[in-house]
Design a protein around this motif. Sequence first.
Motif, short mmCIF file in Angstrom:
data_model
loop_
_atom_site.label_atom_id
_atom_site.label_comp_id
_atom_site.label_asym_id
_atom_site.label_seq_id
_atom_site.Cartn_x
_atom_site.Cartn_y
_atom_site.Cartn_z
N GLY A 23 0.82 -1.22 0.00
CA GLY A 23 0.00 0.00 0.00
C GLY A 23 0.84 1.26 0.00
O GLY A 23 0.57 2.21 -0.74
N ALA B 150 2.43 1.60 -3.37
CA ALA B 150 1.45 2.07 -4.35
C ALA B 150 1.28 3.58 -4.23
O ALA B 150 1.28 4.30 -5.24
N ARG B 151 1.13 4.08 -3.02
CA ARG B 151 0.96 5.53 -2.83
C ARG B 151 2.19 6.30 -3.31
O ARG B 151 2.07 7.33 -3.96
N SER C 234 4.53 5.30 -5.49
CA SER C 234 4.89 5.09 -6.90
C SER C 234 3.84 5.58 -7.88
O SER C 234 4.15 5.83 -9.05
N GLY C 235 2.59 5.67 -7.43
CA GLY C 235 1.52 6.04 -8.36
C GLY C 235 0.90 4.86 -9.07
O GLY C 235 -0.01 5.02 -9.87
N PHE C 236 1.39 3.65 -8.80
CA PHE C 236 0.79 2.43 -9.35
C PHE C 236 -0.26 1.90 -8.37
O PHE C 236 -0.16 2.14 -7.18
N THR C 237 -1.21 1.16 -8.88
CA THR C 237 -2.14 0.50 -7.99
C THR C 237 -1.48 -0.75 -7.40
O THR C 237 -0.49 -1.25 -7.94
N MET C 238 -2.05 -1.23 -6.32
CA MET C 238 -1.52 -2.47 -5.73
C MET C 238 -1.66 -3.63 -6.71
O MET C 238 -0.76 -4.46 -6.81
N ASP C 239 -2.75 -3.67 -7.45
CA ASP C 239 -2.93 -4.72 -8.46
C ASP C 239 -1.84 -4.66 -9.52
O ASP C 239 -1.31 -5.69 -9.95
N THR C 240 -1.49 -3.45 -9.95
CA THR C 240 -0.43 -3.30 -10.95
C THR C 240 0.91 -3.77 -10.39
O THR C 240 1.67 -4.45 -11.08
N ARG D 205 1.41 -6.02 -8.09
CA ARG D 205 1.38 -7.49 -8.05
C ARG D 205 1.60 -8.07 -9.46
O ARG D 205 2.34 -9.03 -9.64
N LYS E 94 7.21 3.69 -14.58
CA LYS E 94 6.10 4.63 -14.74
C LYS E 94 6.35 5.54 -15.93
O LYS E 94 5.44 5.79 -16.73
#
Length: 124
Positions: free
Chosen positions: A13, A16-17, A19-25, A27, A60
Amino acid sequence: MAANSTAQTYTIGECARRSGFTMDTLRYYERIGLIDAVDRTTTGQRRFSDEHLEWLGTLKCLRDTGMPVEQMGTFALLVREGDHTIPERIKLLEAHRVAVDARMADLAAKRDYISGKIEYYRSV
């Protein structure tokens, strides 16, 4: 890219915050090999490092400029293989830059068209 025990680590989490990626991304990128050496806690939770965050900044940039995931994978593999792959990395990035320049030129032409339409509608 593995973090040692004294280095700062981040949960998925937090990563993700930052990096700007979602947690799903994150993974997904780990699963397909774009991110490697993610440490795990004894309960299996991912722990990302500052090095991961730096690498994610590179990914990114590549993603945001339209590089296909397959090419990103090739780039990641070349980076992992070591400095002897630098000429190949340069070639890949130069080709990507050409594609980015072409997209930018296309967008500029379309922006100019839209600006022309705006001017036309203001004149009627």
